[in-house]
Scaffold this motif. Structure first.
Motif, mmCIF file in Angstrom:
data_model
loop_
_atom_site.group_PDB
_atom_site.id
_atom_site.type_symbol
_atom_site.label_atom_id
_atom_site.label_comp_id
_atom_site.label_asym_id
_atom_site.label_seq_id
_atom_site.Cartn_x
_atom_site.Cartn_y
_atom_site.Cartn_z
ATOM 1 N N ALA A 18 -5.645 4.294 -12.383
ATOM 2 C CA ALA A 18 -5.890 3.832 -11.010
ATOM 3 C C ALA A 18 -4.573 3.515 -10.309
ATOM 4 O O ALA A 18 -4.355 3.909 -9.163
ATOM 5 C CB ALA A 18 -6.797 2.603 -11.022
ATOM 6 N N ALA A 19 -3.691 2.823 -11.018
ATOM 7 C CA ALA A 19 -2.382 2.496 -10.449
ATOM 8 C C ALA A 19 -1.586 3.759 -10.156
ATOM 9 O O ALA A 19 -0.923 3.866 -9.117
ATOM 10 C CB ALA A 19 -1.608 1.594 -11.405
ATOM 11 N N MET A 20 -1.684 4.734 -11.039
ATOM 12 C CA MET A 20 -0.943 5.982 -10.847
ATOM 13 C C MET A 20 -1.453 6.772 -9.643
ATOM 14 O O MET A 20 -0.649 7.363 -8.910
ATOM 15 C CB MET A 20 -0.990 6.814 -12.125
ATOM 16 N N HIS A 21 -2.768 6.769 -9.404
ATOM 17 C CA HIS A 21 -3.297 7.424 -8.198
ATOM 18 C C HIS A 21 -2.685 6.775 -6.961
ATOM 19 O O HIS A 21 -2.211 7.462 -6.054
ATOM 20 C CB HIS A 21 -4.822 7.290 -8.113
ATOM 21 N N LEU A 22 -2.724 5.457 -6.923
ATOM 22 C CA LEU A 22 -2.169 4.725 -5.776
ATOM 23 C C LEU A 22 -0.681 5.015 -5.622
ATOM 24 O O LEU A 22 -0.204 5.315 -4.515
ATOM 25 C CB LEU A 22 -2.411 3.225 -5.950
ATOM 26 N N GLN A 23 0.060 4.947 -6.712
ATOM 27 C CA GLN A 23 1.507 5.164 -6.650
ATOM 28 C C GLN A 23 1.863 6.568 -6.181
ATOM 29 O O GLN A 23 2.802 6.742 -5.396
ATOM 30 C CB GLN A 23 2.132 4.871 -8.021
ATOM 31 N N ARG A 24 1.128 7.574 -6.647
ATOM 32 C CA ARG A 24 1.381 8.943 -6.178
ATOM 33 C C ARG A 24 1.189 9.036 -4.668
ATOM 34 O O ARG A 24 1.963 9.672 -3.967
ATOM 35 C CB ARG A 24 0.445 9.927 -6.882
ATOM 36 N N CYS A 25 0.142 8.395 -4.191
ATOM 37 C CA CYS A 25 -0.184 8.484 -2.773
ATOM 38 C C CYS A 25 0.798 7.723 -1.885
ATOM 39 O O CYS A 25 1.049 8.141 -0.761
ATOM 40 C CB CYS A 25 -1.603 7.995 -2.536
ATOM 41 N N VAL A 26 1.346 6.611 -2.382
ATOM 42 C CA VAL A 26 2.264 5.833 -1.547
ATOM 43 C C VAL A 26 3.719 6.218 -1.756
ATOM 44 O O VAL A 26 4.600 5.731 -1.068
ATOM 45 C CB VAL A 26 2.085 4.300 -1.729
ATOM 46 N N GLY A 27 3.985 7.107 -2.724
ATOM 47 C CA GLY A 27 5.327 7.647 -2.901
ATOM 48 C C GLY A 27 6.304 6.762 -3.647
ATOM 49 O O GLY A 27 7.496 6.779 -3.368
ATOM 50 N N VAL A 28 5.805 5.988 -4.620
ATOM 51 C CA VAL A 28 6.710 5.195 -5.454
ATOM 52 C C VAL A 28 6.682 5.745 -6.868
ATOM 53 O O VAL A 28 5.888 6.634 -7.189
ATOM 54 C CB VAL A 28 6.335 3.684 -5.447
ATOM 55 N N VAL A 29 7.535 5.209 -7.725
ATOM 56 C CA VAL A 29 7.589 5.649 -9.119
ATOM 57 C C VAL A 29 6.209 5.499 -9.740
ATOM 58 O O VAL A 29 5.567 4.458 -9.630
ATOM 59 C CB VAL A 29 8.632 4.817 -9.912
ATOM 60 N N THR A 30 5.752 6.552 -10.398
ATOM 61 C CA THR A 30 4.416 6.581 -10.993
ATOM 62 C C THR A 30 4.504 6.109 -12.441
ATOM 63 O O THR A 30 4.591 6.913 -13.358
ATOM 64 C CB THR A 30 3.827 8.002 -10.915
ATOM 65 N N ASP A 31 4.482 4.777 -12.613
ATOM 66 C CA ASP A 31 4.583 4.208 -13.957
ATOM 67 C C ASP A 31 3.296 3.531 -14.421
ATOM 68 O O ASP A 31 3.201 3.063 -15.542
ATOM 69 C CB ASP A 31 5.754 3.227 -14.043
ATOM 70 N N GLY A 32 2.294 3.457 -13.536
ATOM 71 C CA GLY A 32 1.021 2.856 -13.908
ATOM 72 C C GLY A 32 0.990 1.348 -13.861
ATOM 73 O O GLY A 32 0.016 0.735 -14.270
ATOM 74 N N ILE A 33 2.055 0.744 -13.350
ATOM 75 C CA ILE A 33 2.128 -0.716 -13.238
ATOM 76 C C ILE A 33 2.271 -1.076 -11.765
ATOM 77 O O ILE A 33 3.242 -0.685 -11.119
ATOM 78 C CB ILE A 33 3.328 -1.276 -14.035
ATOM 79 N N VAL A 34 1.307 -1.816 -11.245
ATOM 80 C CA VAL A 34 1.365 -2.226 -9.836
ATOM 81 C C VAL A 34 2.214 -3.487 -9.739
ATOM 82 O O VAL A 34 1.807 -4.564 -10.158
ATOM 83 C CB VAL A 34 -0.042 -2.475 -9.252
ATOM 84 N N PRO A 36 5.691 -5.302 -7.218
ATOM 85 C CA PRO A 36 6.046 -5.549 -5.815
ATOM 86 C C PRO A 36 6.341 -4.281 -5.016
ATOM 87 O O PRO A 36 5.990 -4.197 -3.840
ATOM 88 C CB PRO A 36 7.288 -6.440 -5.882
ATOM 89 N N ASN A 37 6.972 -3.284 -5.647
ATOM 90 C CA ASN A 37 7.284 -2.040 -4.925
ATOM 91 C C ASN A 37 6.012 -1.290 -4.538
ATOM 92 O O ASN A 37 5.897 -0.771 -3.423
ATOM 93 C CB ASN A 37 8.179 -1.129 -5.760
ATOM 94 N N THR A 38 5.053 -1.224 -5.450
ATOM 95 C CA THR A 38 3.789 -0.542 -5.163
ATOM 96 C C THR A 38 3.026 -1.272 -4.062
ATOM 97 O O THR A 38 2.517 -0.639 -3.128
ATOM 98 C CB THR A 38 2.912 -0.444 -6.435
ATOM 99 N N VAL A 39 2.961 -2.587 -4.164
ATOM 100 C CA VAL A 39 2.235 -3.374 -3.161
ATOM 101 C C VAL A 39 2.879 -3.223 -1.788
ATOM 102 O O VAL A 39 2.186 -2.977 -0.792
ATOM 103 C CB VAL A 39 2.152 -4.860 -3.584
ATOM 104 N N SER A 40 4.195 -3.332 -1.715
ATOM 105 C CA SER A 40 4.897 -3.177 -0.432
ATOM 106 C C SER A 40 4.676 -1.790 0.152
ATOM 107 O O SER A 40 4.417 -1.641 1.349
ATOM 108 C CB SER A 40 6.399 -3.411 -0.610
ATOM 109 N N ALA A 41 4.787 -0.775 -0.698
ATOM 110 C CA ALA A 41 4.593 0.598 -0.229
ATOM 111 C C ALA A 41 3.155 0.814 0.237
ATOM 112 O O ALA A 41 2.917 1.507 1.228
ATOM 113 C CB ALA A 41 4.952 1.590 -1.332
ATOM 114 N N ALA A 42 2.181 0.217 -0.456
ATOM 115 C CA ALA A 42 0.777 0.369 -0.058
ATOM 116 C C ALA A 42 0.526 -0.267 1.301
ATOM 117 O O ALA A 42 -0.156 0.313 2.150
ATOM 118 C CB ALA A 42 -0.146 -0.242 -1.108
ATOM 119 N N TRP A 43 1.085 -1.447 1.533
ATOM 120 C CA TRP A 43 0.911 -2.086 2.851
ATOM 121 C C TRP A 43 1.571 -1.261 3.946
ATOM 122 O O TRP A 43 0.987 -1.037 5.008
ATOM 123 C CB TRP A 43 1.484 -3.502 2.844
ATOM 124 N N ALA A 44 2.784 -0.787 3.695
ATOM 125 C CA ALA A 44 3.487 0.018 4.700
ATOM 126 C C ALA A 44 2.754 1.326 4.936
ATOM 127 O O ALA A 44 2.616 1.781 6.077
ATOM 128 C CB ALA A 44 4.914 0.286 4.239
#
Length: 92
Positions: A18-34, A36-44
């Motif tokens: 699930a984290a990797m789907h989100l990370q791929r879509c928001v354009g951050v490193v796809t490591d499977g761990i949500v 601060p970078n994933t959260v910030s990118a998702a909000w932006a």
């Protein structure tokens, strides 16, 4: 709502996928761990993305993964139906 789609993906595929789907879509490193970078990118991403809505991007990412699985011929239609229903819930 992005959270609805990510939550359903976590229930269906596990938190890492699930984290990797989100990370791929928001354009951050796809490591499977949500983190601060994933959260910030998702909000932006939610605010600035053009074209498809975030929920639609994650939906397509999930379908692509399901289609790539070896057992997809048995389960794909059920997985796709569930994903589509969750997309509709997220959009309402």
């Amino acid at each position: 709502m992005i959270a609805t789609i990510v939550f359903d993906s976590a229930v269906n595929e596990g938190t890492t996928k699930a984290a990797m789907h989100l990370q791929r879509c928001v354009g951050v490193v796809t490591d499977g761990i949500v983190g601060p970078n994933t959260v910030s990118a998702a909000w932006a991403w939610r605010i600035t993305t053009g074209g498809l809505r975030p929920e639609e991007e994650i939906f397509l990412s999930r379908l692509s993964r399901y289609a790539s699985l070896k057992d997809q011929r048995y389960f794909f239609s059920g997985w796709a139906r569930r994903s589509f229903k969750m997309l509709k819930v997220a959009q309402s």
